[in-house]
Design a protein around this motif. Structure first.
Motif, PDB file in Angstrom:
ATOM      1  N   LEU A 234       0.815  -1.207   0.000  1.00 57.78           N
ATOM      2  CA  LEU A 234       0.000   0.000   0.000  1.00 57.78           C
ATOM      3  C   LEU A 234       0.853   1.264   0.000  1.00 57.78           C
ATOM      4  CD1 LEU A 234      -2.085  -2.167   0.802  1.00 57.78           C
ATOM      5  CD2 LEU A 234      -3.114  -0.472   2.337  1.00 57.78           C
ATOM      6  N   ASN A 272      -4.002   3.593  -0.645  1.00 54.93           N
ATOM      7  CA  ASN A 272      -4.677   3.640   0.652  1.00 54.93           C
ATOM      8  C   ASN A 272      -5.363   4.999   0.761  1.00 54.93           C
ATOM      9  OD1 ASN A 272      -5.534   3.662   3.289  1.00 54.93           O
ATOM     10  ND2 ASN A 272      -3.628   2.862   4.140  1.00 54.93           N
ATOM     11  N   THR A 275      -5.679   7.749   5.687  1.00 52.43           N
ATOM     12  CA  THR A 275      -4.501   7.643   6.548  1.00 52.43           C
ATOM     13  C   THR A 275      -4.372   8.890   7.407  1.00 52.43           C
ATOM     14  OG1 THR A 275      -2.855   8.787   5.177  1.00 52.43           O
ATOM     15  CG2 THR A 275      -3.348   6.506   4.589  1.00 52.43           C
ATOM     16  N   GLU A 279       1.208   6.397   6.195  1.00 53.97           N
ATOM     17  CA  GLU A 279       0.485   5.198   5.769  1.00 53.97           C
ATOM     18  C   GLU A 279       0.582   4.219   6.924  1.00 53.97           C
ATOM     19  OE1 GLU A 279      -0.991   1.793   4.372  1.00 53.97           O
ATOM     20  OE2 GLU A 279       1.131   1.833   4.972  1.00 53.97           O
TER      21      GLU A 279
END
Length: 494
Positions: A234, A272, A275, A279
């Motif tokens: 990710l 992603n 957040t 991340e």
């Protein structure tokens, strides 16, 4: 007590002496990881992300009125990553000494290279295929503002680490692990029919085959590799607190979520969308847990092979030009498997702490993850070293079927299980005289060894139907392996 004489400071010698074993004694086995998980690899990955973010902004004309870049100029910027070398590393080190900030040093490095690249257009005196008629200096100044545009350091670092870990796993660790499992599977097929006295709780138990036992371990390891193969890596690019705040204020009309997603996916990562400043690293924890589980199964293989060697079931004969013992000439120690055990334990200690630590961050962020992630290379390095040792250990073994046969022949009492099972089946069908089979075999076999003659005499006296009696009389520990050999075929099925 007199002071010892002053010693030569080893830390001052050149070339530099490695502090750890991975960069010293075992460098050859783990060197490919340097291209992915070293400090230099981290800076190269950061440079890659910064270049691609600049090109992404320019290509999509995110900032209205900003200059463009020609195809050759784009290629030249990407070449900075391809050609990243010792001189680049040294230059970055000098810049970081001034900035005292590693990511900012990358920004200044790229800005300098961009200025040098575009300066040549001043001499041309005209427009190029970027469509701009500005001077090179003016273009460099304008485009330089788009380097690291609206980014926090973690936007660069999280994507860099994702790319580094992805590369190290997919290009280095996984191929080595897959090759080892296939090596083990080949041994399992070769030994599929070789009978083996099993041991449960260290005691003689129902016979199996050596191939089936190795196939179990190969099957377990393959399951973990499938999990590692399916890992998601990710990445995020959404600013200082994950809100796109600076992005929206700077260019309100842009679709920043789509631009972010497109950029992360362009890098080959999974976007992603939610957040904090960082991340969340959950994907790393998942991946490291899967690698650690693979390591633990591999550790199980190493201890089992060590035990089989100690029992004489395998001989260490091939490629053994080494000294086994400094004082006992006859010894060939199973050092490959012992070395693997130690390195797997070190690897798992690091993988476990990585997985447990990286998922936690105080509020928006703290720097524990920054220090922690610098140990990923060491964690995978010790696992890679273990793979190398197990592979070489397996390659140096020859099975000794005679030793396995001797143990089987010395343990006829293991046939108590099939005899009492046949008696149970007959009793269930209403055959007379088959009562209490477990207890009758227990009285015959528990706590003592019996031979073939005693067992045959016992079977002849049970009053079994002729077919069952002859089948059990013909049975030996070596032939009582059930479907063991056939089960090995599962290694070649989906």
């Amino acid at each position: 007590m007199p002071l010892p004489p002053a010693r030569t400071p080893l830390a001052e010698l050149s070339p530099t002496i490695a502090l750890g074993s991975l960069d010293g004694r075992y460098r050859g086995a783990v060197a490919p990881l340097v291209d992915h998980l070293s400090e230099a690899a981290l800076n190269r990955a950061r440079l890659h992300v910064e270049v691609e973010w600049l090109l992404h902004l320019v290509q999509h004309e995110v900032v209205p009125g900003a200059p463009g870049l020609s195809e050759d100029e784009r290629a030249s910027l990407r070449a900075l990553v391809v050609d990243f070398d010792a001189d680049s590393i040294a230059e970055l080190k000098a810049i970081e000494a001034e900035t005292v900030h590693d990511v900012k040093a990358i920004e200044y490095f790229l800005r300098g290279r961009l200025t040098t690249l575009l300066a040549g257009s001043d001499a041309d005196g005209g427009a190029d295929d970027s469509g701009s008629d500005e001077s090179g200096a003016a273009r460099a100044e304008a485009l330089g503002q788009l380097i690291h545009f609206a980014c926090t350091s973690e936007d660069i670092n999280n994507t860099s680490y994702a790319l580094m870990v992805q590369g190290s796993v997919q290009e280095v660790w996984l191929p080595r692990a897959q090759a080892l499992v296939e090596q083990l599977a080949a041994m399992a097929r070769e030994l599929a029919d070789v009978p083996l006295l099993a041991h449960t709780h260290g005691q003689p138990a129902t016979p199996t085959t050596m191939g089936k036992e190795l196939a179990v371990l190969a099957h377990r390891l393959r399951r973990q590799l499938r999990r590692v193969e399916g890992a998601a890596y990710l990445g995020k690019l959404n600013g200082a607190t994950g809100t796109y705040g600076a992005h929206v204020e700077a260019v309100p009309g842009a679709d920043w979520q789509q631009l972010s997603r497109g950029f992360v996916e362009h890098l080959g990562l999974t976007w992603n969308p939610l957040t904090t400043q960082i991340e969340s690293h959950d994907w790393q924890a998942e991946l490291y847990a899967d690698v650690a589980r693979f390591n633990r199964i591999l550790h199980n293989l190493a201890t089992d092979m060590w035990t089989y060697i100690s029992m004489g079931y395998f001989a260490q004969v091939r490629g053994q030009g080494t000294v086994g013992s400094s004082t006992m000439p006859h010894k060939v120690n199973p050092i490959r498997f012992e070395n693997a055990e130690a390195n797997l334990e070190v690897s798992n200690a690091l993988l476990d702490v990585l997985a447990s630590t990286l998922v936690t961050s105080r509020l928006q962020r703290d720097l524990t993850d920054s220090s922690m992630q610098r140990n990923v290379g060491t964690a995978l390095g010790h696992s890679l070293l273990a793979l190398d040792n197990v592979g070489r250990g397996l390659a140096g073994l020859d099975a000794v079927p005679a030793a396995m046969a001797a143990d089987l022949d010395a343990n006829w009492e293991v046939l108590a299980e099939p005899i009492q099972s046949v008696m149970r089946a007959l009793a269930a069908r209403g055959v007379e005289g088959m009562s209490n089979p477990y207890e009758r075999l227990k009285e015959l076999t528990r706590g003592r060894r019996i031979g073939q003659a005693e067992l045959v005499e016992f079977v002849r006296g049970l009053g079994l139907p002729t077919e069952e009696e002859e089948r059990l009389v013909a049975l030996t520990p070596a032939t009582y392996t059930g479907l063991a050999a056939e089960l090995v075929e599962h290694l070649d099925r989906p």
